[in-house]
Write a protein that holds these residues in place. Structure first.
Motif, mmCIF file in Angstrom:
data_model
loop_
_atom_site.group_PDB
_atom_site.id
_atom_site.type_symbol
_atom_site.label_atom_id
_atom_site.label_comp_id
_atom_site.label_asym_id
_atom_site.label_seq_id
_atom_site.Cartn_x
_atom_site.Cartn_y
_atom_site.Cartn_z
ATOM 1 N N VAL A 27 -23.493 -21.260 -2.879
ATOM 2 C CA VAL A 27 -21.584 -22.353 -4.197
ATOM 3 C C VAL A 27 -22.952 -23.419 -4.009
ATOM 4 O O VAL A 27 -23.123 -23.284 -5.766
ATOM 5 C CB VAL A 27 -20.739 -22.770 -3.316
ATOM 6 C CG1 VAL A 27 -19.834 -23.365 -4.303
ATOM 7 C CG2 VAL A 27 -20.042 -21.055 -2.959
ATOM 8 N N THR A 31 -24.369 -23.221 -7.890
ATOM 9 C CA THR A 31 -24.398 -24.304 -9.198
ATOM 10 C C THR A 31 -25.495 -25.272 -9.416
ATOM 11 O O THR A 31 -25.404 -25.128 -10.683
ATOM 12 C CB THR A 31 -23.350 -25.517 -8.134
ATOM 13 O OG1 THR A 31 -22.224 -24.433 -7.399
ATOM 14 C CG2 THR A 31 -23.138 -26.172 -9.268
ATOM 15 N N ASN A 32 -26.079 -25.642 -8.416
ATOM 16 C CA ASN A 32 -27.616 -26.191 -8.724
ATOM 17 C C ASN A 32 -28.233 -24.865 -9.692
ATOM 18 O O ASN A 32 -29.111 -26.166 -11.016
ATOM 19 C CB ASN A 32 -27.833 -26.347 -8.375
ATOM 20 C CG ASN A 32 -28.106 -27.858 -8.919
ATOM 21 O OD1 ASN A 32 -27.998 -28.692 -8.714
ATOM 22 N ND2 ASN A 32 -29.333 -29.357 -7.695
ATOM 23 N N HIS A 50 -27.039 -33.009 -10.162
ATOM 24 C CA HIS A 50 -28.181 -32.218 -9.798
ATOM 25 C C HIS A 50 -28.687 -32.239 -8.900
ATOM 26 O O HIS A 50 -28.745 -31.658 -8.264
ATOM 27 C CB HIS A 50 -28.455 -31.621 -11.304
ATOM 28 C CG HIS A 50 -30.084 -30.611 -11.473
ATOM 29 N ND1 HIS A 50 -29.597 -28.954 -10.777
ATOM 30 C CD2 HIS A 50 -30.644 -30.751 -10.938
ATOM 31 C CE1 HIS A 50 -30.419 -28.560 -11.354
ATOM 32 N NE2 HIS A 50 -31.617 -29.105 -11.072
#
Length: 186
Positions: A27, A31-32, A50
């Motif tokens: 996840v 996401t990053n 980030h």
């Protein structure tokens, strides 16, 4: 076998710790990678998030690597072809390398930047800069490496998901069940 859980039906699974680390890192990575791809269109405030997610991925990846070294993974089903097993093992070790390299390269290029901004972990505490000279050329080289390997990671993720779906829907074997939370009896 250390690190595996056997059901009454003989299904071999990863440990709960391995499963939790796998899905948490997955996840965070997705996401990053998404943030990285959309970075130019997102508000400036996303950059520290980030970086924090990257540091968390680095930490959890090191924990996961340590767990993996100490806990043998469950065997692949007998139906998996030898070349698939070899490819799966190679892909997993490349994942470990990328999950460590990408955050490290981001940390290095951030540290080498002549325009340093505060480096924190989700604003909770400061993080040290990587011990590299503050030079634009060094920052630029490491930024390029960071981006290139992130794109390679994205391609590897697509391959990994495609392989999992192939095993589930075409081969109809239990490969994916080994890593799904709550899949099958414990």
């Amino acid at each position: 076998m250390m690190g595996t859980v056997f059901s009454g039906a003989g299904l071999t699974r990863y440990t709960r710790v391995a499963i939790a680390l796998h899905w948490t890192i997955a996840v965070l990575l997705v996401t990053n990678l998404g943030i990285g791809l959309l970075m130019d269109d997102l508000p400036d405030g996303i950059v520290p998030i980030h970086k924090s997610i990257g540091m968390l991925v680095l930490l959890l990846s090191l924990v996961r690597l340590g767990w993996r070294i100490g806990h043998r993974p469950p065997p692949l089903p007998a139906s998996v072809k030898p070349w698939e097993k070899g490819l799966a093992h190679a892909v997993h070790w490349i994942f470990y390398a990328f999950m460590i390299f990408i955050p490290l390269s981001g940390w290095i290029f951030t540290s080498a930047s002549p325009k340093r901004h505060a480096l924190t972990f989700f604003g909770l505490f400061g993080l040290p800069y990587f011990p590299v000279p503050q030079e634009k050329a060094i920052s630029h080289v490491w930024h390029g490496r960071h981006e290139t390997v992130a794109y390679l990671m994205l391609a590897l993720l697509v391959l990994h998901v495609a392989a999992a779906l192939k095993h589930r829907f075409l081969d109809r074997d239990r490969t994916l069940d080994r890593m799904l939370p709550g899949a099958g009896p414990r």
